[in-house]
Design a protein around this motif. Sequence first.
Motif, PDB file in Angstrom:
ATOM      1  N   LYS A   9       0.838  -1.210   0.000  1.00  0.00           N
ATOM      2  CA  LYS A   9       0.000   0.000   0.000  1.00  0.00           C
ATOM      3  C   LYS A   9       0.872   1.258   0.000  1.00  0.00           C
ATOM      4  O   LYS A   9       0.541   2.247  -0.657  1.00  0.00           O
ATOM      5  CB  LYS A   9      -0.936   0.011   1.202  1.00  0.00           C
ATOM      6  N   THR A  10       2.006   1.209   0.717  1.00  0.00           N
ATOM      7  CA  THR A  10       2.931   2.348   0.719  1.00  0.00           C
ATOM      8  C   THR A  10       3.392   2.643  -0.715  1.00  0.00           C
ATOM      9  O   THR A  10       3.442   3.799  -1.145  1.00  0.00           O
ATOM     10  CB  THR A  10       4.152   2.047   1.615  1.00  0.00           C
ATOM     11  N   LYS A  11       3.713   1.582  -1.455  1.00  0.00           N
ATOM     12  CA  LYS A  11       4.133   1.774  -2.855  1.00  0.00           C
ATOM     13  C   LYS A  11       2.973   2.309  -3.703  1.00  0.00           C
ATOM     14  O   LYS A  11       3.138   3.227  -4.502  1.00  0.00           O
ATOM     15  CB  LYS A  11       4.597   0.428  -3.444  1.00  0.00           C
ATOM     16  N   TYR A  12       1.794   1.748  -3.476  1.00  0.00           N
ATOM     17  CA  TYR A  12       0.618   2.139  -4.258  1.00  0.00           C
ATOM     18  C   TYR A  12       0.249   3.601  -3.998  1.00  0.00           C
ATOM     19  O   TYR A  12      -0.084   4.346  -4.921  1.00  0.00           O
ATOM     20  CB  TYR A  12      -0.557   1.213  -3.911  1.00  0.00           C
ATOM     21  N   ASP A  13       0.327   4.018  -2.718  1.00  0.00           N
ATOM     22  CA  ASP A  13      -0.031   5.397  -2.343  1.00  0.00           C
ATOM     23  C   ASP A  13       0.942   6.420  -2.922  1.00  0.00           C
ATOM     24  O   ASP A  13       0.599   7.584  -3.078  1.00  0.00           O
ATOM     25  CB  ASP A  13      -0.033   5.564  -0.812  1.00  0.00           C
ATOM     26  N   GLU A  14       2.198   5.990  -3.163  1.00  0.00           N
ATOM     27  CA  GLU A  14       3.254   6.882  -3.648  1.00  0.00           C
ATOM     28  C   GLU A  14       3.311   8.198  -2.866  1.00  0.00           C
ATOM     29  O   GLU A  14       3.175   9.279  -3.445  1.00  0.00           O
ATOM     30  CB  GLU A  14       3.046   7.183  -5.144  1.00  0.00           C
ATOM     31  N   PRO A  15       3.514   8.114  -1.540  1.00  0.00           N
ATOM     32  CA  PRO A  15       3.551   9.355  -0.757  1.00  0.00           C
ATOM     33  C   PRO A  15       4.745  10.235  -1.100  1.00  0.00           C
ATOM     34  O   PRO A  15       4.728  11.431  -0.871  1.00  0.00           O
ATOM     35  CB  PRO A  15       3.633   8.862   0.689  1.00  0.00           C
ATOM     36  N   SER A  16       5.825   9.628  -1.638  1.00  0.00           N
ATOM     37  CA  SER A  16       6.981  10.427  -2.052  1.00  0.00           C
ATOM     38  C   SER A  16       7.693   9.708  -3.191  1.00  0.00           C
ATOM     39  O   SER A  16       7.420   8.544  -3.475  1.00  0.00           O
ATOM     40  CB  SER A  16       7.938  10.636  -0.874  1.00  0.00           C
ATOM     41  N   LEU A  17       8.633  10.405  -3.827  1.00  0.00           N
ATOM     42  CA  LEU A  17       9.370   9.808  -4.935  1.00  0.00           C
ATOM     43  C   LEU A  17      10.291   8.695  -4.440  1.00  0.00           C
ATOM     44  O   LEU A  17      10.535   7.724  -5.143  1.00  0.00           O
ATOM     45  CB  LEU A  17      10.200  10.878  -5.661  1.00  0.00           C
ATOM     46  N   ASN A  18      10.849   8.863  -3.236  1.00  0.00           N
ATOM     47  CA  ASN A  18      11.678   7.796  -2.666  1.00  0.00           C
ATOM     48  C   ASN A  18      11.284   7.560  -1.211  1.00  0.00           C
ATOM     49  O   ASN A  18      11.921   8.084  -0.304  1.00  0.00           O
ATOM     50  CB  ASN A  18      13.187   8.080  -2.776  1.00  0.00           C
ATOM     51  N   PRO A  19      10.225   6.780  -1.015  1.00  0.00           N
ATOM     52  CA  PRO A  19       9.772   6.510   0.358  1.00  0.00           C
ATOM     53  C   PRO A  19      10.802   5.682   1.132  1.00  0.00           C
ATOM     54  O   PRO A  19      11.610   4.968   0.540  1.00  0.00           O
ATOM     55  CB  PRO A  19       8.482   5.713   0.162  1.00  0.00           C
ATOM     56  N   GLN A  20      10.776   5.829   2.443  1.00  0.00           N
ATOM     57  CA  GLN A  20      11.626   5.026   3.317  1.00  0.00           C
ATOM     58  C   GLN A  20      10.729   4.307   4.318  1.00  0.00           C
ATOM     59  O   GLN A  20       9.725   4.870   4.754  1.00  0.00           O
ATOM     60  CB  GLN A  20      12.613   5.916   4.078  1.00  0.00           C
ATOM     61  N   ILE A  21      11.116   3.091   4.673  1.00  0.00           N
ATOM     62  CA  ILE A  21      10.408   2.365   5.730  1.00  0.00           C
ATOM     63  C   ILE A  21      11.400   2.109   6.854  1.00  0.00           C
ATOM     64  O   ILE A  21      12.452   1.503   6.650  1.00  0.00           O
ATOM     65  CB  ILE A  21       9.795   1.056   5.202  1.00  0.00           C
ATOM     66  N   HIS A  22      11.070   2.639   8.034  1.00  0.00           N
ATOM     67  CA  HIS A  22      11.914   2.439   9.213  1.00  0.00           C
ATOM     68  C   HIS A  22      11.174   1.515  10.171  1.00  0.00           C
ATOM     69  O   HIS A  22      10.048   1.807  10.575  1.00  0.00           O
ATOM     70  CB  HIS A  22      12.231   3.788   9.862  1.00  0.00           C
ATOM     71  N   LEU A  23      11.795   0.389  10.493  1.00  0.00           N
ATOM     72  CA  LEU A  23      11.120  -0.678  11.226  1.00  0.00           C
ATOM     73  C   LEU A  23      11.310  -0.526  12.737  1.00  0.00           C
ATOM     74  O   LEU A  23      11.911  -1.378  13.389  1.00  0.00           O
ATOM     75  CB  LEU A  23      11.637  -2.034  10.734  1.00  0.00           C
ATOM     76  N   TYR A  24      10.823   0.594  13.283  1.00  0.00           N
ATOM     77  CA  TYR A  24      10.898   0.800  14.732  1.00  0.00           C
ATOM     78  C   TYR A  24       9.977   1.941  15.113  1.00  0.00           C
ATOM     79  O   TYR A  24       9.721   2.823  14.323  1.00  0.00           O
ATOM     80  CB  TYR A  24      12.328   1.127  15.179  1.00  0.00           C
ATOM     81  N   ASN A  25       9.454   1.891  16.317  1.00  0.00           N
ATOM     82  CA  ASN A  25       8.725   3.006  16.926  1.00  0.00           C
ATOM     83  C   ASN A  25       8.300   2.563  18.319  1.00  0.00           C
ATOM     84  O   ASN A  25       7.508   1.651  18.454  1.00  0.00           O
ATOM     85  CB  ASN A  25       7.480   3.372  16.107  1.00  0.00           C
ATOM     86  N   ARG A 201       5.843  14.630   6.611  1.00  0.00           N
ATOM     87  CA  ARG A 201       6.598  13.631   5.839  1.00  0.00           C
ATOM     88  C   ARG A 201       6.621  12.219   6.411  1.00  0.00           C
ATOM     89  O   ARG A 201       7.263  11.353   5.819  1.00  0.00           O
ATOM     90  CB  ARG A 201       8.064  14.101   5.701  1.00  0.00           C
ATOM     91  N   ALA A 202       5.997  11.987   7.557  1.00  0.00           N
ATOM     92  CA  ALA A 202       6.083  10.643   8.157  1.00  0.00           C
ATOM     93  C   ALA A 202       4.712  10.127   8.566  1.00  0.00           C
ATOM     94  O   ALA A 202       3.895  10.873   9.103  1.00  0.00           O
ATOM     95  CB  ALA A 202       7.003  10.677   9.370  1.00  0.00           C
ATOM     96  N   THR A 203       4.477   8.861   8.284  1.00  0.00           N
ATOM     97  CA  THR A 203       3.272   8.184   8.765  1.00  0.00           C
ATOM     98  C   THR A 203       3.729   7.020   9.627  1.00  0.00           C
ATOM     99  O   THR A 203       4.573   6.225   9.199  1.00  0.00           O
ATOM    100  CB  THR A 203       2.409   7.677   7.600  1.00  0.00           C
ATOM    101  N   VAL A 204       3.204   6.944  10.830  1.00  0.00           N
ATOM    102  CA  VAL A 204       3.570   5.872  11.750  1.00  0.00           C
ATOM    103  C   VAL A 204       2.500   4.796  11.696  1.00  0.00           C
ATOM    104  O   VAL A 204       1.309   5.103  11.682  1.00  0.00           O
ATOM    105  CB  VAL A 204       3.712   6.415  13.193  1.00  0.00           C
ATOM    106  N   ILE A 205       2.930   3.546  11.634  1.00  0.00           N
ATOM    107  CA  ILE A 205       1.979   2.428  11.624  1.00  0.00           C
ATOM    108  C   ILE A 205       2.322   1.507  12.785  1.00  0.00           C
ATOM    109  O   ILE A 205       3.461   1.036  12.894  1.00  0.00           O
ATOM    110  CB  ILE A 205       2.048   1.650  10.287  1.00  0.00           C
TER     111      ILE A 205
END
Length: 263
Positions: A9-25, A201-205
């Motif tokens: 879904k992150t890829k489909y939404d295309e929130p930015s040209l080069n999205p990043q996924i950070h696996l922590y919160n 610029r950030a969405t937390v899941i």
Amino acid sequence: GMFKQLVKKTKYDEPSLNPQIHLYNWGEPLVHPEIARFVRYTLDQGIYCGISSNLNISGTLRDVIKEGPDFFRISLSGFSQPIYGQTHERGDIERVKRNMIKMREYLTEFNKNTYVEVNYHVYKHNANQDLIDMIAFCNELDFNISPVWAFYLPLEKNLQIVEGTESERDKQLIDLLAIHPKQAMELSMPHKDKDCPVRQRATVINYDGSVPLCCNTFDRQHIIADSFLDTNHETLQSAKYENPACGPCMDNAIHVYLAFEAG
């Protein structure tokens, strides 16, 4: 299953040209038995992948490094146990250092060029010989060390400071900080009209697929969507921009200070 859907879904939404996924919160990613598979799947999808750990455990470390995340942050606050133990309660800095050595060995073994950043949290009591020793240790391991001012989280507790309702136990912790949160807010005030970079610029899941307002909130009351998968990007952004918690946060320039945007 859910993780793959979230990434797609992150890829489909295309929130930015080069999205990043950070696996922590608000948690320790190396505790998760599937963490290496999460890293691999993220990278397989062509998405930049980051991890942040206190490195007190190492069971999954070799598998994670084998996958070669783009970025790996190690958070710590001292070089000796008497110093480190004050601000990483129940942590063992000798174990952390052994795991840092292992990490360098794994990076060499698998020929990975993960960018390793050692986040040294600076307090009043640890910006002395301990910091000098940790810089030397990182230089030996060829890790990047970036000392940062320790700041106060979550947002809810910063708002208590604004109201003067912080607990006695919290006051003891605040006394260790090199920069008092109130002073940090004052120093950030000239920049308070900047938009919040986290909101922008950030969405937390969360682990259950729900979406909190931001990475600085902790209480469940700040969840803006029950399901990332069932909510489109525009709706999530609107929910963030309409959230009442942003008012007192931005009025006090907390959004600037928590993002180190006051320099």
